[in-house]
Design a protein around this motif. Structure first.
Motif, PDB file in Angstrom:
ATOM      1  N   VAL A 259      -5.231  -2.234  -5.597  1.00  0.00           N
ATOM      2  CA  VAL A 259      -5.995  -1.200  -6.297  1.00  0.00           C
ATOM      3  C   VAL A 259      -5.894   0.124  -5.550  1.00  0.00           C
ATOM      4  N   GLY A 260      -6.237   0.093  -4.251  1.00  0.00           N
ATOM      5  CA  GLY A 260      -6.129   1.303  -3.449  1.00  0.00           C
ATOM      6  C   GLY A 260      -7.339   2.201  -3.515  1.00  0.00           C
ATOM      7  N   ARG A 261      -8.522   1.597  -3.395  1.00  0.00           N
ATOM      8  CA  ARG A 261      -9.765   2.345  -3.321  1.00  0.00           C
ATOM      9  C   ARG A 261     -10.504   1.938  -2.054  1.00  0.00           C
ATOM     10  N   PRO A 262     -11.376   2.796  -1.522  1.00  0.00           N
ATOM     11  CA  PRO A 262     -12.092   2.427  -0.290  1.00  0.00           C
ATOM     12  C   PRO A 262     -12.849   1.110  -0.404  1.00  0.00           C
ATOM     13  N   GLU A 263     -13.475   0.882  -1.553  1.00  0.00           N
ATOM     14  CA  GLU A 263     -14.276  -0.337  -1.692  1.00  0.00           C
ATOM     15  C   GLU A 263     -13.397  -1.584  -1.763  1.00  0.00           C
ATOM     16  N   TYR A 270     -12.679  -7.460   5.084  1.00  0.00           N
ATOM     17  CA  TYR A 270     -13.661  -8.482   5.464  1.00  0.00           C
ATOM     18  C   TYR A 270     -13.379  -9.845   4.823  1.00  0.00           C
ATOM     19  N   ALA A 271     -12.516  -9.890   3.802  1.00  0.00           N
ATOM     20  CA  ALA A 271     -12.214 -11.166   3.151  1.00  0.00           C
ATOM     21  C   ALA A 271     -11.075 -11.911   3.833  1.00  0.00           C
ATOM     22  N   ARG A 272     -10.476 -11.349   4.879  1.00  0.00           N
ATOM     23  CA  ARG A 272      -9.395 -12.028   5.597  1.00  0.00           C
ATOM     24  C   ARG A 272      -9.966 -12.829   6.766  1.00  0.00           C
ATOM     25  N   ASP A 273      -9.218 -13.815   7.162  1.00  0.00           N
ATOM     26  CA  ASP A 273      -9.573 -14.619   8.333  1.00  0.00           C
ATOM     27  C   ASP A 273      -9.438 -13.769   9.591  1.00  0.00           C
ATOM     28  N   LEU A 274     -10.031 -14.223  10.688  1.00  0.00           N
ATOM     29  CA  LEU A 274      -9.814 -13.575  11.978  1.00  0.00           C
ATOM     30  C   LEU A 274      -8.309 -13.552  12.271  1.00  0.00           C
ATOM     31  N   ALA A 275      -7.826 -12.423  12.734  1.00  0.00           N
ATOM     32  CA  ALA A 275      -6.403 -12.214  13.012  1.00  0.00           C
ATOM     33  C   ALA A 275      -5.551 -12.285  11.750  1.00  0.00           C
ATOM     34  N   GLY A 276      -6.182 -12.161  10.584  1.00  0.00           N
ATOM     35  CA  GLY A 276      -5.446 -12.129   9.326  1.00  0.00           C
ATOM     36  C   GLY A 276      -4.850 -10.757   9.056  1.00  0.00           C
ATOM     37  N   THR A 277      -4.186 -10.640   7.920  1.00  0.00           N
ATOM     38  CA  THR A 277      -3.457  -9.420   7.581  1.00  0.00           C
ATOM     39  C   THR A 277      -4.013  -8.798   6.311  1.00  0.00           C
ATOM     40  N   VAL A 278      -4.212  -7.485   6.346  1.00  0.00           N
ATOM     41  CA  VAL A 278      -4.538  -6.700   5.157  1.00  0.00           C
ATOM     42  C   VAL A 278      -3.304  -5.900   4.774  1.00  0.00           C
ATOM     43  N   VAL A 279      -2.954  -5.938   3.496  1.00  0.00           N
ATOM     44  CA  VAL A 279      -1.828  -5.150   2.989  1.00  0.00           C
ATOM     45  C   VAL A 279      -2.352  -4.221   1.896  1.00  0.00           C
ATOM     46  N   LEU A 280      -2.177  -2.926   2.096  1.00  0.00           N
ATOM     47  CA  LEU A 280      -2.540  -1.938   1.087  1.00  0.00           C
ATOM     48  C   LEU A 280      -1.281  -1.551   0.327  1.00  0.00           C
ATOM     49  N   VAL A 281      -1.225  -1.907  -0.959  1.00  0.00           N
ATOM     50  CA  VAL A 281      -0.092  -1.525  -1.805  1.00  0.00           C
ATOM     51  C   VAL A 281      -0.541  -0.653  -2.974  1.00  0.00           C
ATOM     52  N   GLY A 282      -1.825  -0.721  -3.352  1.00  0.00           N
ATOM     53  CA  GLY A 282      -2.360   0.222  -4.321  1.00  0.00           C
ATOM     54  C   GLY A 282      -2.388   1.612  -3.708  1.00  0.00           C
TER      55      GLY A 282
END
Length: 364
Positions: A259-263, A270-282
């Motif tokens: 999506v690509g919004r702050p929220e 916060y929905a990823r596991d510890l040491a997990g990865t967030v990918v912003l593509v929006g």
């Protein structure tokens, strides 16, 4: 000798698109003319139309395209007349610091055609993403052409040129999703559903689709999501809790924000596991700001990544994905919601805004 064809332009910010005469020059050194067969209607084209990219009007819209090479300029050796190609907007240079360190998918000096396409009165056009493919022909740099298997349906193969590659690549290239991983995808438009498909291809065992639209969630499940979260009545914390509930209380290994919004980015964080990865593509808009406790960034570890064009290398990824499509392993046809004519693009923008389609595809 130049040739005049029909093409779709955005003449000014917010105006309806216009079908008009476009003058295509003979290809110069390193340039190619491509006869466009199909072109997907992408959100980026709408952003150009609305002035959300820059103000270099008039724009020749369209970029998610497939077609046949019809003329080549001096020094072109990667394609020949008659080749079936998918167009790309990351034509790597091979010389910049990213290319030289072996990361050409981050190329900082990508190629475009040097000559300008124009209106009949000589007004220079700005081609969307350096391509401009809502037209019967377009002029591009030769390296913007990637040869793929000509047995592929152009309407499907052309989608690899932008949105589908962005989503698949966000999972497979940027997120490095691997066998047995859990993945959550926030936003299930064309890019998000492509991320679901990419996660399935990579062997993820749990794939959670998150959206406010039940139709989009249904499509995501049809194409590989193992779970769906309808976030229409949820706040940010509820979404995070729902992902944790589906992943043993831990959170997903990889969370992709399509999506690509702050929220939605905070949800991903916060929905990823510890040491997990967030990918912003929006793609965010310029005014968006993000505030998050720096201690949380430090304490949760892992990786926070942005995915540019799915961190793809077109000459590597487009042929491979086309082959998977022809083998029946990549359902590109499912992304083609409708085939339309070149005069139907404004209506397609409206359907896209209402969430009624994954992709409308212009057939020329």
């Amino acid at each position: 000798m130049s040739v005049t064809v029909k093409g779709v332009i955005a003449r000014s910010q917010g105006a309806e698109v216009e079908l008009t005469d476009i003058v295509i020059p003979d290809p110069g050194a390193g340039e190619v003319v491509v006869d466009i067969e199909t072109c997907g209607v992408c959100h980026t084209d709408f952003h150009y139309k609305e002035g959300g990219i820059n103000d270099e009007f008039p724009f020749l819209l369209g970029h998610e395209a497939a077609g046949r090479v019809s003329a080549i300029g001096d020094g072109v050796d990667n394609v020949a007349v008659g080749d079936f190609v998918v167009l790309n907007w990351r034509a790597v240079c091979g010389e910049c610091r990213a290319c030289k360190r072996g990361e050409p998918w981050y190329c900082f000096n990508t190629f475009n055609a040097r000559q300008k396409m124009t209106l009949a009165d000589g007004t220079e056009l700005s081609p969307a993403l350096g391509i401009g493919a809502f037209a019967e022909k377009t002029l591009v740099h030769a390296k913007q052409c990637t040869k793929v298997n000509p047995d592929a349906d152009p309407a499907a193969a052309g989608l690899l040129g932008c949105g589908i590659m962005a989503g698949i690549g966000a999972a497979m290239n940027t997120g490095n999703v691997s066998r047995g991983d859990s993945v959550a995808v926030i936003g299930c438009g064309g890019v998000g559903v492509a991320a679901v498909v990419g996660s399935r291809l990579a062997g993820a065992s749990t794939i959670i689709a998150i959206d406010r639209d039940a139709r989009k969630l249904s499509k995501a499940q049809e194409l590989g999501a193992t779970h769906a979260i309808d976030s229409s009545e949820m706040n940010e914390d509820d979404v995070v809790a729902a992902v944790q509930d589906l992943t043993g209380g831990f959170g997903a290994d990889v969370v992709i924000d399509a999506v690509g919004r702050p929220e939605t980015w905070r949800q991903a964080f916060y929905a990823r596991d510890l040491a997990g990865t967030v990918v912003l593509v929006g793609v965010p808009t310029p005014e968006m700001m993000l505030e998050i406790p720096l201690l949380d960034v430090f304490g949760r570890g892992g990786a926070l990544k942005s995915s540019w064009y799915g961190d793809c290398l077109p000459e590597r990824d487009f042929p491979m994905l086309t082959d998977l499509y022809l083998q029946g392993r990549l359902p590109l046809d499912e992304f083609v919601s409708e085939k339309i004519g070149i005069s139907d693009i404004d209506a397609a923008f409206e359907k896209m805004a209402r969430g009624e389609v994954l992709r409308s595809v212009v057939v020329l």
